[in-house]
Design a protein around this motif. Sequence first.
Motif, short mmCIF file in Angstrom:
data_model
loop_
_atom_site.label_atom_id
_atom_site.label_comp_id
_atom_site.label_asym_id
_atom_site.label_seq_id
_atom_site.Cartn_x
_atom_site.Cartn_y
_atom_site.Cartn_z
N GLY A 513 0.83 -1.21 0.00
CA GLY A 513 0.00 0.00 0.00
C GLY A 513 0.86 1.25 0.00
O GLY A 513 0.62 2.19 -0.77
N ASN A 514 1.89 1.26 0.86
CA ASN A 514 2.78 2.43 0.92
C ASN A 514 3.52 2.63 -0.39
O ASN A 514 3.72 3.75 -0.84
CB ASN A 514 3.77 2.27 2.07
N LEU A 515 3.91 1.52 -0.98
CA LEU A 515 4.62 1.60 -2.27
C LEU A 515 3.71 2.22 -3.33
O LEU A 515 4.14 3.07 -4.12
CB LEU A 515 5.06 0.19 -2.69
N LEU A 516 2.42 1.85 -3.29
CA LEU A 516 1.46 2.40 -4.25
C LEU A 516 1.36 3.92 -4.10
O LEU A 516 1.31 4.66 -5.10
CB LEU A 516 0.08 1.73 -4.04
N LEU A 517 1.36 4.38 -2.85
CA LEU A 517 1.18 5.81 -2.61
C LEU A 517 2.44 6.63 -2.92
O LEU A 517 2.34 7.80 -3.25
CB LEU A 517 0.76 6.04 -1.16
N ASN A 518 3.57 5.98 -2.84
CA ASN A 518 4.82 6.73 -2.97
C ASN A 518 5.51 6.63 -4.33
O ASN A 518 6.31 7.49 -4.67
CB ASN A 518 5.81 6.29 -1.89
N THR A 519 5.21 5.60 -5.08
CA THR A 519 5.95 5.44 -6.34
C THR A 519 5.38 6.33 -7.45
O THR A 519 4.20 6.70 -7.42
CB THR A 519 5.96 3.96 -6.79
N THR A 531 -1.80 -6.44 -6.92
CA THR A 531 -1.45 -7.25 -5.74
C THR A 531 -2.47 -7.02 -4.62
O THR A 531 -2.94 -7.97 -4.01
CB THR A 531 -0.02 -6.88 -5.27
N LEU A 532 -2.83 -5.74 -4.41
CA LEU A 532 -3.82 -5.45 -3.36
C LEU A 532 -5.15 -6.12 -3.69
O LEU A 532 -5.85 -6.61 -2.80
CB LEU A 532 -4.01 -3.93 -3.23
N ALA A 533 -5.48 -6.17 -4.98
CA ALA A 533 -6.74 -6.79 -5.38
C ALA A 533 -6.73 -8.29 -5.12
O ALA A 533 -7.76 -8.89 -4.83
CB ALA A 533 -6.99 -6.54 -6.86
N GLN A 539 -9.83 -3.94 5.66
CA GLN A 539 -9.85 -2.48 5.82
C GLN A 539 -8.52 -1.88 5.38
O GLN A 539 -8.46 -0.78 4.85
CB GLN A 539 -10.12 -2.12 7.30
N SER A 540 -7.44 -2.63 5.59
CA SER A 540 -6.11 -2.11 5.26
C SER A 540 -5.99 -1.86 3.76
O SER A 540 -5.64 -0.75 3.35
CB SER A 540 -5.02 -3.11 5.67
N ASN A 541 -6.30 -2.90 2.96
CA ASN A 541 -6.08 -2.66 1.53
C ASN A 541 -7.10 -1.68 0.96
O ASN A 541 -6.78 -0.91 0.07
CB ASN A 541 -5.93 -3.94 0.69
N LEU A 542 -8.31 -1.63 1.56
CA LEU A 542 -9.29 -0.65 1.10
C LEU A 542 -8.78 0.77 1.40
O LEU A 542 -8.87 1.67 0.54
CB LEU A 542 -10.65 -0.89 1.78
#
Lengths: 954, 154
Positions: A513-519, A531-533, A539-542
């Motif tokens: 999740g953090n990688l998604l937000l930062n890359t 991957t999240l899907a 709740q975390s991946n949502l």
Amino acid sequence: MRARILGLLSIKPNEWEGVLYFFLVLLVFSFGASFARSIAMTLLIGEWGGDKLPIMYILIDLAAIMGFLRYAHYTNKFNGLSIFKFLLLSTALFSIIAQILFLLTTYWWIQQKWVYGFFFVGFSFFFILISIHAGSVVASYFTAFQVKRVTSIVNAGIPIGGILGGSSLLFLLRFFHIPPQYLVGVFSCACFGAFLLLRVVNIHLSPVREMQSRGTYLNPLKELISAFKYILSSRLMIFMSLGLILFVITQKMLEYQYQTVIYFNIYKNDDERIAFFATYEIFANLILLLFQLFLTSRIVMKMGVGASNMLYPILTTIMALTLFIYFYSKMQGLISDSGMIMMLSLGIITQFVNQEMRWALRTPTNNLLFNAISPNLWGSNKAFINGIVFPLSTFLAGGLIIVITGANSSMIGLTLNLSEEQIYYLLPLIAVIVSFFGIIVALPQWAAYNKEMLESLNKKVFERRLNKISGKPSNNLKQMIQQKLNSTEPEHLTVVLEVIRVLRLNDFVNQVGNLLLNTQNFQIKKHCINTLAALPQSQSNLAYLVEALHTEKEATVLPLILKDIAQFKSVNLNEDIEKLLTHPSALVFVEASLCLHAHPRYQRKHLIEKKILKCLQKLPNKALYLYALGELRQPHYSNIVLPFFKNEKSEIRVAAFTAFIRMLENQLEPHKPRLIEALNSRDKEIKLESLKALKKCKPLNDWTPIIRLLKERDRSLVTESKELLRLSLNLCNLTLIEYLFSNKISVQQRFEILSLVYPKLNDKQCQRLREEGNNALKQFVQMNGLLKLHESLEQTNKVNDLITKILQEIIEEHLLHVLTIITFASEQNLEFFQRVSVGLLSLNRANQGNALEVLSNAREKYLTDRVIRYFEERVNNLKATRRIHLVLFEEYLKIDKKRYYPLLFALEHDMLRACLLYLEQEKIGSFKLNNANKNVRELLQTAKPDTRNIKFFV
Amino acid sequence: MIRHYDAGTMIPLEKIIVLNKVSLFSTLKTEDIHIISTIASEEVYDDGHTLFYEGDIGDRLFIIVDGEVMILKKNKDGTEKHLAILKENDFLGELSLFDAETRTATARCHGLCTFLVIERNDMEQLAHEYPAIAFGFIKMLISRMRSMVLNNKT
């Protein structure tokens, strides 16, 4: 005459040269070795005393262990023949040194008795190494299949050389009275002679299975450790090692029985015993030789390598059981054998089985098991087996005999205090048990051999053994993922995200999740979202997806996030998503619309539908809006997509058809004709969608369109078609069987149909299938004859190479038909078919030999034997093809120069026909296209002016 | 000399004959070569025509049907150094079918030249439709690269 000898020895003409050279090498070496062996033993016992023998044996074992350590190393560095030559030269040099030392000892160093021990140990050491290595070298010059037949003939050089050497030595000693210590040089000459013969081998023959350098060299100890690791990972090697231990124990037990119990009790006098042994040796060696020459290879060919490895333990079990019954009954007084005739007979037969059958059966069949092991590993594995397992087994067997008999028990401080009579039947009883285990071990060894032989085919593709990774990450994997997730390399991140996705490793949800937000990298973002899907909904991946939805600016990433969020039905993000309906990107609009439309609490669904319909009518991106319309899953829109079915753009056609299927998901039955028609579409995706849709309908009346798809090159189409047929197998069974025996069936179709209906075929149909196979084999041979004729004509026209290739492909097709039928008749699978096909069609002789070896183990025998017979002949001209055709089909092959063109024209092959018409046109100046079909015409005529793809630049 | 119809155009069979002789396609089945022949267009260039310059982005594979092509490389002083001459059945730019890399040398026609040209877009489309062809082609490329690496080593 030569042909008769070859026939008698079961050797093919093309193997004769190799067999002869290696037979001579072994004969010459064995001739010298028999001199050296007798001299070494005589001088050691006579000059230094027999009491030194045990220590000599220990020294030989130690030397062999050390020697095999080096041997394992060098087999990875040099090729087999070079090592063989080096060993022979070293032995020759060693013999010369020994000869000089013997002369010095005779005249000057009279007290230096160690020289005799040195020669005895040195000779034995070199003899062991050369004997083991010679087997590998001989095997490397023949295919896995040939070696079964030739090995015993080549090995016959050893007893013949031994007999000749022994007789010559006797002659020189008796008639010329030459002291034995002067004759060591003969061994040196023999080694040098064998070395020269190997040079001839090097010039005339080339190895089929090269024992070549691996490129990476380990130290000797690591070589053995690596061999040990290989043995642990190879079932075959584990059973071979176990089998060797059981064999050595049985062999020592039986040897003790007939040497110490039987013969010693019958022949109390040393001279009588020696006379008996001499007589036994003459007859036993003669029988052994005849057995080796005429029976061993036939047994192995008939039974196969795996099964023939069971014969020796069976024989020893029978003999041990007979001995046990005899001695036990005798002790109980149930039989009286006052003249000891029965005991002597039992002793002789047991010795023959134990000693002679070892060389005639056990050693050759056991060596053949190495066929299934890569030649590069032969050295280190043989070193392990002979340098570690064999001495260990000898030690075990010796210890067991000492414990049971009490002889030399003070050495190990353990004895069972058994009476002599008890020992007499206890030893054979243990031998029965141990050799019975030998039979048990030979069974899985047989299966392992067949399996590893199959795996040895096409090794390049299949050699990697991947470790299975369980769903829960091991610490090593976890550490590796942690490490890679911190990497700045996009490739590393992509790979590690794939690992997390495939293994559904939920532990890493926060990092992903953090990688998604930062890359900033699109590919990484895409992999993060996928991957999240794939991870379990939480709740975390949502939370990460929602945050990404708010912060993401990229129009290419937003649709991916929306698609994922649409899966979370319980969360209401409709207000946020509604804002995206005005996004300039069509893709974002579509995904946002679908996300809202799919949400149970969204009220304005009809507005969404209207918007999409409007876009479809007015905007250019039709495929996207068709997709959107389909995903709405509203049957009443199905008529809207119909006009797009005939659009000229493939993507629009596919999108329209997919949308149609989605809309009518549960009401497809009335539309079945349309679905069947779609099976003829140009677009693979449409065919696939149609097949999937047909699965939801009632069974078809006509299965032909589905069966036709079984020959498609696209695997997904074949799989889907097969699935559909399987679902209604009871209904389409007869049509499939009818198709199976039709003339125009392709190999792939036949294979797929057989995989569906083979278990349902009756005996008559199975027999018919075999006849079809035989016909295909006949055509295979005939086409080979035609190809040989074509090649012999050496034409220089432009289409010559193309005709050759077409003929080769036709030949291949016929062979694959035969192999398909063999595969099913032998209850084998696709892997067997693929590996054997690739092996047989390979130009590499080793691969071809391995394939023949695998094929020879197939259950179906009629076709298999005929295929093997053809390949064994190594047909390389028309004359040879005629001969094999006559042998196999008892018909003369009517292929000659006069029939060349009519035969080519008779083949119904469009490209071949076009080639022939092209040739004709070159002669007469125009094409005769009167009888040509559409495909042939297309090949020979230029494209129409409006569509032709020709530019002219000057 | 390949027979020309309609002012130098090749019939489909002739394209197949040429492609079959090119080592790049020789391991493919005739059926696959037939399919590739449908995307191969015939182009004829005059003497001295430069097919591409060193540093150009490559997206076409040239198969020489007839004629000779000079391969040239620029020296530091800007002059062109002659590297090799390619002849009938040789080809140029095989990697450009899968990768838009820059050309490493200049190619110029030496006399009248006829080519079969395959565009990257067409090849990509074909590879999508017939993965087996792409697989066979990639195998061939790898085998060529392996032998080049081995040659360099020795």
